[in-house]
Structures are given as structure tokens and as C-alpha cells.
Design an enzyme around this catalytic site. Sequence first.
Site, PDB file in Angstrom:
ATOM      1  N   LYS A  82      -3.619   2.521  22.538  1.00  0.00           N
ATOM      2  CA  LYS A  82      -4.809   2.381  21.678  1.00  0.00           C
ATOM      3  C   LYS A  82      -5.629   3.670  21.735  1.00  0.00           C
ATOM      4  O   LYS A  82      -5.654   4.350  22.760  1.00  0.00           O
ATOM      5  CB  LYS A  82      -5.616   1.185  22.211  1.00  0.00           C
ATOM      6  CG  LYS A  82      -6.749   0.694  21.331  1.00  0.00           C
ATOM      7  CD  LYS A  82      -7.313  -0.611  21.914  1.00  0.00           C
ATOM      8  CE  LYS A  82      -8.510  -1.144  21.156  1.00  0.00           C
ATOM      9  NZ  LYS A  82      -9.017  -2.421  21.733  1.00  0.00           N
ATOM     10  N   SER A 157      -9.790  -6.172  18.500  1.00  0.00           N
ATOM     11  CA  SER A 157      -9.859  -4.824  18.000  1.00  0.00           C
ATOM     12  C   SER A 157      -8.569  -4.025  18.192  1.00  0.00           C
ATOM     13  O   SER A 157      -8.412  -2.975  17.593  1.00  0.00           O
ATOM     14  CB  SER A 157     -10.998  -4.093  18.711  1.00  0.00           C
ATOM     15  OG  SER A 157     -10.713  -3.971  20.100  1.00  0.00           O
ATOM     16  N   SER A 181      -9.632  -8.773  22.695  1.00  0.00           N
ATOM     17  CA  SER A 181      -9.011  -7.790  21.812  1.00  0.00           C
ATOM     18  C   SER A 181      -7.548  -7.453  22.067  1.00  0.00           C
ATOM     19  O   SER A 181      -6.954  -6.701  21.305  1.00  0.00           O
ATOM     20  CB  SER A 181      -9.810  -6.492  21.837  1.00  0.00           C
ATOM     21  OG  SER A 181     -10.903  -6.617  20.977  1.00  0.00           O
TER      22      SER A 181
HETATM   23  N1  GLN Z   1     -13.879  -9.215  19.002  1.00  0.00           N
HETATM   24  C1  GLN Z   1     -14.717  -9.034  20.146  1.00  0.00           C
HETATM   25  C2  GLN Z   1     -15.850  -8.106  19.796  1.00  0.00           C
HETATM   26  O1  GLN Z   1     -15.946  -7.747  18.689  1.00  0.00           O
HETATM   27  C3  GLN Z   1     -13.918  -8.543  21.293  1.00  0.00           C
HETATM   28  C4  GLN Z   1     -13.693  -7.099  21.299  1.00  0.00           C
HETATM   29  C5  GLN Z   1     -12.831  -6.604  22.407  1.00  0.00           C
HETATM   30  O2  GLN Z   1     -12.246  -7.383  23.164  1.00  0.00           O
HETATM   31  N2  GLN Z   1     -12.768  -5.289  22.529  1.00  0.00           N
HETATM   32  O3  GLN Z   1     -16.645  -7.753  20.617  1.00  0.00           O
END
Ligand code: GLN
Length: 485
Positions: A82, A157, A181
Site C-alpha cells: 500500500k 482504504s 481497511s
Molecule cells: N474506513 C475506516 C475509516 O475511514 C477505516 C480506515 C482504515 O482502517 N484505515 O476510517
Amino acid sequence: MSKELTQLTLTEAVSALKAGTINPLELIDAHIKRIETDKATSAKPINATLHIDKEAVRTQLKRFDQTELKNSLLAGVPIAIKRNINLTGFPVDCSSKILQGYKSAYTATAVANYLGHGGTIFANLNMDEFAMGSANKYSIYGQVHNPLNRAYIPGGSSGGPAAAVSANEALATLGSDTGGSIRQPAACCGVVGLKPTYGRVSRYGVVAFASSFDQVGPITKSVADNALLLQAIAGHDERDSTSSNIPVPNYSATLENSLKGITIGIPREYYKTAEVIPEILAAVTRVQNFYKEAGAIIKEISLPATEYGLPVYYVLAPAEASTNLARFDGIRYGRRSDKAKTLHDLFFQTRSEGLGAEVKRRMFTGGYVLSAGYYDAYYLKALKVRRRIYNEYHEALRTCDVLLVPTMPYRVPKIDEPYENPVQMYLSDVFTIAANLTGAPAISVPCGKDEVGLPISFQLMGRPFDEATLYNIAHVYEKNHPINF
Ligand code: GLN
């Protein structure tokens, strides 16, 4: 070899590399070809892979001679990461304008461990800006499309890391998980994703979002691959004071253990919330039945504080993010506005131009809940509720070995189906957030298809540092239920 190179699992690729029937560069070429063909010929390219560097791999490989490489755990096997994980020389902008053009000056420990075990890294991957999002919509590089159906989101994400594995554009990838995420995009793309126990994998060199939640973890085609990859990246790191010195077990060795007598907790609240749809409940109930037949004890339990997980997360994570992201001010990293006349204006203009709408929303919420007048009412209160959720969870895990729940409450959303408001997007994390609030390990595994053929997945949450049990239970299910999407 009968399978195409890009269809191999990580484990199969390592075996072939050790046997000398293929070499790492051939594997990389096959993946690059696949990525480029999709880019060139598809009306809606997957858009998962952002940066490819084959030269870097040659350098990585030079650290070993042929015999050392073949005897190493990973034998040169290439993966992708990532775009918020540092690897010297790779662009690491977290898909944000504010860091565009910034290249890593050092390598994250998780990546260094992977390379140290003889692995190679050839690419980095699209993501929601600063890892904030659940659909990979919020990237300056544009939407990632779900490879299983391009009209749908890949989740977020880590949309890029999950889509890349699902599309056979990488054998495996590393994502980061602050609120879901890794697991949520893995669920959307029909692959396996694990968030390790907080402290299992070093956070050193991973761009911080919410430091008390963040963990790096593997996204893979199978549970066995996931176990292998965690093995390679985990371990104590003196540069991350929250990393644990508990020894890393051999996760691959216990995959086939019998499930007789294992207690699987079914927390009622995860099955009875208004959000969860019947199709998903039915799929996860079938998983419960399978485990019962395999000799596990299914035990209904209650975690009454579950409903507070989401609001607590959306107070604490933005609070931590607002301080972590304060460093992106136009002075030290990345982009600097050329419109500013004064120092204050420089901060203001740089951040106004450089940060996207969702990140700004978190900065505002975070700043608000930490401000003098509201600290006690929001931040401190949320910390207390986090502790309650933590206690409740760990109490439940005294009598259960793992908990079994759905990964997501609803079907994979369509790209052009806009969320009515940000909170609706936040809801997709309703089942993944507990593991981040409690520091527990959790894995997402595909277990069915919805009415349009997209994946449904279940999640196992475990005891701290007991990833081995999660892998064992998940592997036994997967072995008995092969799914092709
Ligand atoms: N979707 C969650 C957020 O927007 C989790 C994000 C993540 O785990 N990086 O914060």
C-alpha cells in the site's frame, strides 16, 4: 507449469522458486504484463497499481546469493505494498496531493523484515487518501474498480491492495488496518485479509493515521498464504515502542489442527443490528453450522457495548489523525503552496490545497473533540467507552477461543450509488472496528456470493497474539469450501 504464473498462490510461487522452475523476475514480468494489459484494454481499468519498479527488485535480490535465496523463507517471491508504507526510493504519498512527489527516505520495519526473509517488492498500490475511507473513492489517482465487477467498489482504504490480489496483479499485498481497511476491502474483493494483534507488526515506517489503532497486515489469495506472509513481517522492533517481544510462532505449522473442542463465540449484537441483511446472516450461519459439524462448540454470547464501537472510533481516530497529520504543513514534507505570503498563510494554503474533503472532515472532527471545551465531553468519554468495549471483549475471550461475525453488514456497494452522507460510509466498518478498539487480531474469509455474484465474507476475531488459532479455524473452513469468483 499448468497454472499461469499470475494464478499461483504465494505458497505455490515460493515452492516453484525454491525448486528453481521459475525466477522472481519472470514472476514480476507476468504480473506487470497483466497490469499493463488491463490498463491498456479495459474501459474501466482496475487502477490498483500505481508505481512499478523492477530495478528496485534487482537491487533487493543482490543482497543474497542463489543458495541463500533458495534457502530463505520467501525465495525471492514478489509482492506489492500500500502507498502509505515506506520503502526507500518508492513514492509514498498516501494518495494525497499534499505528499505528491515525496519519496521514502527509509524502509518500514515490516517491509525490511519481508525483504530480510528473501522476499521482493515490485510495486505500490492505490488507497483512500491517508487511509481514510471505505470505498477507495478518495484518492488523487481516482477510483479503484472491483476486479470482480467493475461497477462496484473494491472497499477501502486498502482498495488497491485487495483489488490487486483479486485481479491476480500481485501474488499478495500488504495493507494497513485502522478500522477495517484490510478486512473490509478483502471482503469486497473475495480475498483473505488479516489485521494482526496491535503490536504484532511494527508500525515503524508506516504513515500514521491513528496510532493506537494502526496495524499493517497481509491480503492474500488463501489463508495459508496469509500465515506465511504474517510470519515474514511480524516481530519485535525497538523502533516501535508499542511492538511486542512475544515470539512469532510458526503459523503454517498449525493450519491443519483439529477443531474439536474449540469454542466459537457468536456475539448476538452482531447478528441483530438493523444494518445486517438476511443474505449475509444466512451465509454466516452456514459457516457456524460447518464449524459445529467439525467439532467446535458454538456458544451464543453478548457484547452489549458493541453499538458504541462506531461512534467511539469516529471520535478517537480523527482525534489521533488530527495530531498525526499536523506534520503535513508545507515545511517538512511534500507539497508547499506558492500562494502564501506569511507563515500562517503557508500552513493554511498548503493544507487547504493539499488535503481532500474526507481528510479535512476528520481534521475538523479531530480538532473539535480535542479542543479545551469539548475534550471531556467527547475525547475523554470515548476513551472510557473504549475501555468498556475492551474489557467486555477480553472477558468474552476467556470462555471463547474466537468470535465469529460477518465482515460487512451489507452487500458490496456500487460505485455510482452515492452514500447519502459520510456516516453511511462509516457504517460499513460497524463489524470490523471492535478489533481495532480492542487490539485483537481478526481475519476476513470469503464464504459465499450475493445475488450479483459478489463476495460475502465472515470474520473471526481472536485473543491477542493468537493469530495461529484464527488461521487454523479459517484454513479448515477454506479447505472445505473452495470458491471461485
Ligand atoms: N474506513 C475506516 C475509516 O475511514 C477505516 C480506515 C482504515 O482502517 N484505515 O476510517
